[in-house]
Design an enzyme around this catalytic site. Structure first.
Site, PDB file in Angstrom:
ATOM      1  N   LYS A 175       1.099  -1.113   0.061  1.00  0.00           N
ATOM      2  CA  LYS A 175      -0.242   0.377  -0.102  1.00  0.00           C
ATOM      3  C   LYS A 175       0.526   1.180  -0.162  1.00  0.00           C
ATOM      4  O   LYS A 175       2.115   1.901   0.359  1.00  0.00           O
ATOM      5  CB  LYS A 175      -0.908  -0.013   0.915  1.00  0.00           C
ATOM      6  CG  LYS A 175      -2.289  -0.801   0.913  1.00  0.00           C
ATOM      7  CD  LYS A 175      -3.298  -0.903   2.548  1.00  0.00           C
ATOM      8  CE  LYS A 175      -3.947  -2.304   2.198  1.00  0.00           C
ATOM      9  NZ  LYS A 175      -4.836  -2.143   3.482  1.00  0.00           N
TER      10      LYS A 175
ATOM     11  N   TYR B 127     -12.571  -1.490  -4.028  1.00  0.00           N
ATOM     12  CA  TYR B 127     -13.218  -1.954  -3.056  1.00  0.00           C
ATOM     13  C   TYR B 127     -14.350  -1.993  -2.866  1.00  0.00           C
ATOM     14  O   TYR B 127     -14.697  -1.503  -1.374  1.00  0.00           O
ATOM     15  CB  TYR B 127     -12.302  -1.487  -1.737  1.00  0.00           C
ATOM     16  CG  TYR B 127     -11.064  -1.201  -0.989  1.00  0.00           C
ATOM     17  CD1 TYR B 127     -11.139  -1.991  -0.646  1.00  0.00           C
ATOM     18  CD2 TYR B 127      -9.849  -0.228  -1.722  1.00  0.00           C
ATOM     19  CE1 TYR B 127      -9.643  -2.516   0.400  1.00  0.00           C
ATOM     20  CE2 TYR B 127      -8.984  -0.918  -1.515  1.00  0.00           C
ATOM     21  CZ  TYR B 127      -8.622  -1.823   0.148  1.00  0.00           C
ATOM     22  OH  TYR B 127      -7.511  -2.140   0.341  1.00  0.00           O
TER      23      TYR B 127
ATOM     24  N   HIS C 166      -2.255  -5.260   1.468  1.00  0.00           N
ATOM     25  CA  HIS C 166      -3.929  -5.826   1.100  1.00  0.00           C
ATOM     26  C   HIS C 166      -4.086  -7.731   0.942  1.00  0.00           C
ATOM     27  O   HIS C 166      -2.500  -7.847   0.384  1.00  0.00           O
ATOM     28  CB  HIS C 166      -4.643  -5.513   0.141  1.00  0.00           C
ATOM     29  CG  HIS C 166      -5.603  -5.901   0.112  1.00  0.00           C
ATOM     30  ND1 HIS C 166      -6.583  -6.379   0.935  1.00  0.00           N
ATOM     31  CD2 HIS C 166      -5.443  -7.141  -0.915  1.00  0.00           C
ATOM     32  CE1 HIS C 166      -7.976  -7.397   0.348  1.00  0.00           C
ATOM     33  NE2 HIS C 166      -6.627  -7.780  -0.941  1.00  0.00           N
TER      34      HIS C 166
HETATM   35  P1  CMP Z   1      -7.587  -4.204   3.423  1.00  0.00           P
HETATM   36  O1  CMP Z   1      -6.944  -5.399   3.706  1.00  0.00           O
HETATM   37  O2  CMP Z   1      -7.039  -3.415   2.384  1.00  0.00           O
HETATM   38  O3  CMP Z   1      -9.030  -3.721   3.547  1.00  0.00           O
HETATM   39  C1  CMP Z   1     -10.208  -2.854   3.792  1.00  0.00           C
HETATM   40  C2  CMP Z   1      -9.104  -1.939   4.090  1.00  0.00           C
HETATM   41  O4  CMP Z   1     -10.284  -1.342   4.630  1.00  0.00           O
HETATM   42  C3  CMP Z   1      -8.023  -2.988   5.420  1.00  0.00           C
HETATM   43  O5  CMP Z   1      -7.384  -3.650   4.976  1.00  0.00           O
HETATM   44  C4  CMP Z   1      -8.295  -1.935   6.011  1.00  0.00           C
HETATM   45  O6  CMP Z   1      -6.346  -0.791   5.629  1.00  0.00           O
HETATM   46  C5  CMP Z   1      -9.760  -0.722   5.734  1.00  0.00           C
HETATM   47  N1  CMP Z   1     -10.088  -0.012   6.947  1.00  0.00           N
HETATM   48  C6  CMP Z   1     -10.421  -0.715   8.478  1.00  0.00           C
HETATM   49  N2  CMP Z   1     -11.248  -0.791   8.954  1.00  0.00           N
HETATM   50  C7  CMP Z   1     -10.488   0.737   8.600  1.00  0.00           C
HETATM   51  C8  CMP Z   1     -10.948   2.943   9.779  1.00  0.00           C
HETATM   52  N3  CMP Z   1     -11.762   2.463  10.546  1.00  0.00           N
HETATM   53  N4  CMP Z   1     -10.199   3.385   8.902  1.00  0.00           N
HETATM   54  C9  CMP Z   1      -9.809   3.381   7.765  1.00  0.00           C
HETATM   55  N5  CMP Z   1      -9.399   2.621   7.019  1.00  0.00           N
HETATM   56  C10 CMP Z   1     -10.232   1.242   7.712  1.00  0.00           C
END
Ligand code: CMP
Length: 139
Positions: free
Chosen positions: A10, A50, A116
């Site tokens: 990321k 997403y 991710h």
């Molecule tokens: P990822 O695995 O990329 O999938 C969804 C992403 O949302 C997760 O990793 C986090 O980085 C992000 N995420 C989850 N909860 C929050 C939050 N409360 N605030 C900001 N980002 C979030």
């Protein structure tokens, strides 16, 4: 069984020049990089990728973050690759991540969490196809 999973290094990590250190963690865990490219995502790509999170309060912030700097998208292959990758990443929130994991060592916050990884075989298949053509996967 041998599986493939999808990974993103990321913006918080590419910005801090941590790409190599993160790939070393994957390789040390027995995962092999079978496809890799550095891209700067468009907002449309981030929102679509997403899409499952579109109703969440952090969706806007998440998409803006993912387009703030280049990312490295990869396909990782290995025995039990989906779970293995999740183990090496550690918990989503770095405050909860175990010692030695990527997120424990490098992540800044739950949003800026460096990597991710796909969470299921179905997600892996979809996410790989979102960014890669079959010809780009070189096992
Ligand atoms: P990822 O695995 O990329 O999938 C969804 C992403 O949302 C997760 O990793 C986090 O980085 C992000 N995420 C989850 N909860 C929050 C939050 N409360 N605030 C900001 N980002 C979030």
């Amino acid at each position: 069984a041998i599986q493939r999973t999808f990974s993103i290094i990321k913006p918080d990590a590419t910005k801090r020049n941590l790409t190599g250190k993160i790939v070393a963690k994957f390789e040390d865990a027995g995962l092999r990089v079978v496809a890799s490219k550095r891209i700067h995502m468009t907002l449309a790509q981030a929102q679509s990728f997403y899409g499952a999170h579109s109703e969440r309060g952090f969706f806007g912030e998440l998409c803006e973050f993912m387009i703030s700097e280049p990312v490295v998208v990869q396909v990782l292959e290995g025995e039990n690759a989906i779970q293995k990758n999740r183990d090496v990443m550690g918990a989503t929130n770095p405050a909860d991540a175990a010692d030695g994991t990527i997120r424990k060592e490098f992540a800044l916050s739950i949003g800026e969490n460096s990597v991710h990884g796909s969470d299921s075989p179905e997600a892996a298949k979809e996410e790989i196809a979102f960014f890669f053509s079959g010809l780009e996967l070189v096992g």
